[in-house]
Design a protein around this motif. Structure first.
Motif, mmCIF file in Angstrom:
data_model
loop_
_atom_site.group_PDB
_atom_site.id
_atom_site.type_symbol
_atom_site.label_atom_id
_atom_site.label_comp_id
_atom_site.label_asym_id
_atom_site.label_seq_id
_atom_site.Cartn_x
_atom_site.Cartn_y
_atom_site.Cartn_z
ATOM 1 N N ARG A 256 -36.716 33.710 67.263
ATOM 2 C CA ARG A 256 -36.308 33.809 68.767
ATOM 3 C C ARG A 256 -35.435 34.998 69.123
ATOM 4 N N LEU A 257 -35.581 35.330 70.536
ATOM 5 C CA LEU A 257 -34.808 36.250 71.320
ATOM 6 C C LEU A 257 -33.970 35.338 72.153
ATOM 7 N N ARG A 258 -32.801 35.172 72.167
ATOM 8 C CA ARG A 258 -31.888 34.397 73.029
ATOM 9 C C ARG A 258 -32.615 33.265 73.408
ATOM 10 N N GLY A 259 -33.064 32.492 72.538
ATOM 11 C CA GLY A 259 -33.719 31.168 72.651
ATOM 12 C C GLY A 259 -35.215 31.099 72.716
ATOM 13 N N LEU A 260 -35.776 32.295 73.074
ATOM 14 C CA LEU A 260 -37.352 32.259 73.511
ATOM 15 C C LEU A 260 -37.842 32.721 72.159
ATOM 16 N N GLU A 261 -39.088 31.834 71.916
ATOM 17 C CA GLU A 261 -39.632 32.163 70.437
ATOM 18 C C GLU A 261 -40.893 33.419 70.736
ATOM 19 N N VAL A 262 -40.557 34.547 70.049
ATOM 20 C CA VAL A 262 -41.536 35.677 69.965
ATOM 21 C C VAL A 262 -42.324 35.725 68.883
#
Length: 451
Positions: A256-262
């Protein structure tokens, strides 16, 4: 935030839209403000200035952000509004349903209390919890068609109402959706004695069945997947930004990047929910989803972002083991939960339950209690160690510590009052952090202790 169709960087906005639409598995789409249909993310594509939806290509003319996660897209053919999730209650229909429920339950209340006194009806302050007053008694109710958080919120609403009126209050809850409330009441004798608890059977009112079993929760088996090399490869792209978090139900690792799954990594392979290549995506997210940004992505899914920052800074906040932080363990079966839960352990082997909230929620104390009660049931049953958690460490035979973490100003004014109704054996710590937590978490207030 609204963008007009003239003079803006259309390519950048459309890329933002593509990223946002990848964050939810299902959307409810309003077509010209009338027709509402569910759509899977796989059925929605954005390429340059073209939106493909329902097998039709539409040219994007304009994007308005009604909320950080609700875009309204004007195309050459129609206007599409995307709402996350599969349920979009119509406000008019909701009001009509609630009025119908209020009229239906009123005579049942009169029959139960055997009263011929005129019953004064009120929709309540928000219309969510219809109220009835007759003589020296008040009755608070909730429709079975409401969402789980609304139904469970009647407990907090009852406490609030008791502070405004002198009447003895009866609380009527749906009989087929009362399990969470009954579980709470088993552990809260003051709450149980302070109100009369009743249930609505659809055609009659009767005393609440207190013999129901506790809310159903599950502890998934935990086996660390053999994906360390792949996780390291991906995280090396931006080591200061990317974070690997276990996704336990799928035996996977979520990056994740700042809570968003990439990226989603399993032993069977890696998928990229927002698409590839990662490098430009990471650059876009890092720029748009940052402290001080007014971009919609900086305001969407803030709770996930706070969870991410808290995991990264956990030793600055709590004395827990960094290698054992498990999200959403245990999981609630068949219930909606709009709160982030983390399970951790102190250096001495005591469990720590962490509740995370990025915005004000008056139901936070009771939601936190639900999770703590579930953890306690599984701790006493020995489920965590039996299922592979905290390997090599003995879980202490003491009640788990409950910690609520939220911006200081986000703690609702009723927080302390509701906290006073919690079980006496519950060890609780409240941590109020700074409003600028997106940049760095700083503790402004600690209330309680970790014993």
């Amino acid at each position: 935030m609204a963008e007009t169709g003239e003079g803006y960087n259309r390519g950048v906005l459309n890329e933002d839209l593509r990223i946002l639409l990848a964050l939810e598995p299902v959307w409810t789409v309003s077509i010209n403000g009338s027709e509402f249909i569910p759509a899977r993310t796989d059925d929605i594509e954005v390429h340059d200035s073209t939106l493909r939806f329902r097998r039709q290509n539409r040219k994007i003319l304009n994007i308005d952000w009604l909320r950080p996660n609700v875009p309204r897209i004007r195309t050459h053919a129609d206007v599409l509004t995307f709402y996350p999730g599969i349920v979009l209650p119509d406000r008019v229909e909701t009001r009509r349903r609630r009025r119908g429920f209020q009229n239906q339950i009123a005579p049942a209340i009169a029959r139960f209390f055997e009263t011929r006194t005129t019953i004064k009806q009120s929709p309540g302050k928000s219309g969510t919890y219809p109220q009835f007053i007759f003589g020296n008694r008040a009755v608070l109710t909730v429709d079975a068609e409401e969402s789980t958080p609304v139904i469970c919120g009647i407990m907090r609403a009852a406490v609030a109402l008791s502070k405004r009126i002198p009447h003895r209050i009866a609380v009527v809850v749906p009989s087929n959706r009362s399990r969470t409330l009954v579980t709470r009441l088993h552990s809260m004798p003051a709450m149980q004695a302070g109100f009369d608890w009743l249930q609505w059977k659809g055609d009659s009112v009767e005393p609440l069945d207190m013999s129901l079993p506790d809310s159903e929760t599950r502890v998934h088996d935990y086996r660390e997947p053999d994906v360390a090399a792949e996780v390291a490869r991906i995280c090396a792209i931006a080591p200061d930004l990317l974070q690997a978090v276990p996704y336990i139900p799928g035996n996977a690792v979520s990056i994740r990047l700042r809570g968003l799954e990439v990226a989603h990594v399993t032993e069977g392979g890696t998928t990229y929910p927002m698409g590839e290549p990662l490098q430009p995506l990471i650059e876009t997210l890092a720029n748009d989803r940052r402290h001080g940004s007014r971009h919609p992505l900086a305001r969407a899914y803030e709770e996930r972002w706070l969870e991410s920052n808290l995991i990264r800074q956990i030793r600055d906040v709590l004395p827990v083991r960094t290698e054992w932080i498990y999200p959403q363990v245990p999981s609630f079966v068949g219930e909606e939960r709009n709160i982030i839960d983390l399970l951790a352990m102190t250096e001495t082997g005591r469990l720590v339950v962490i509740e995370v909230k990025a915005s004000s929620d008056p139901d936070l104390p009771f939601q936190a209690l639900d999770y703590w009660l579930a953890v306690e049931r599984h701790r006493k049953a020995g489920d965590f160690q039996a299922k592979g958690y905290f390997r090599g460490q003995v879980v202490r035979d003491e009640p788990a510590l409950l910690v609520a973490v939220a911006p200081l100003l986000a703690f609702h004014r009723t927080f302390d009052e509701l906290l006073g109704m919690m079980p006496r054996e519950l060890p609780f710590l409240q941590i109020g952090i700074n409003q600028s937590w997106k940049r760095e978490i700083k503790i402004l207030r600690r209330k309680g202790t970790l014993r």
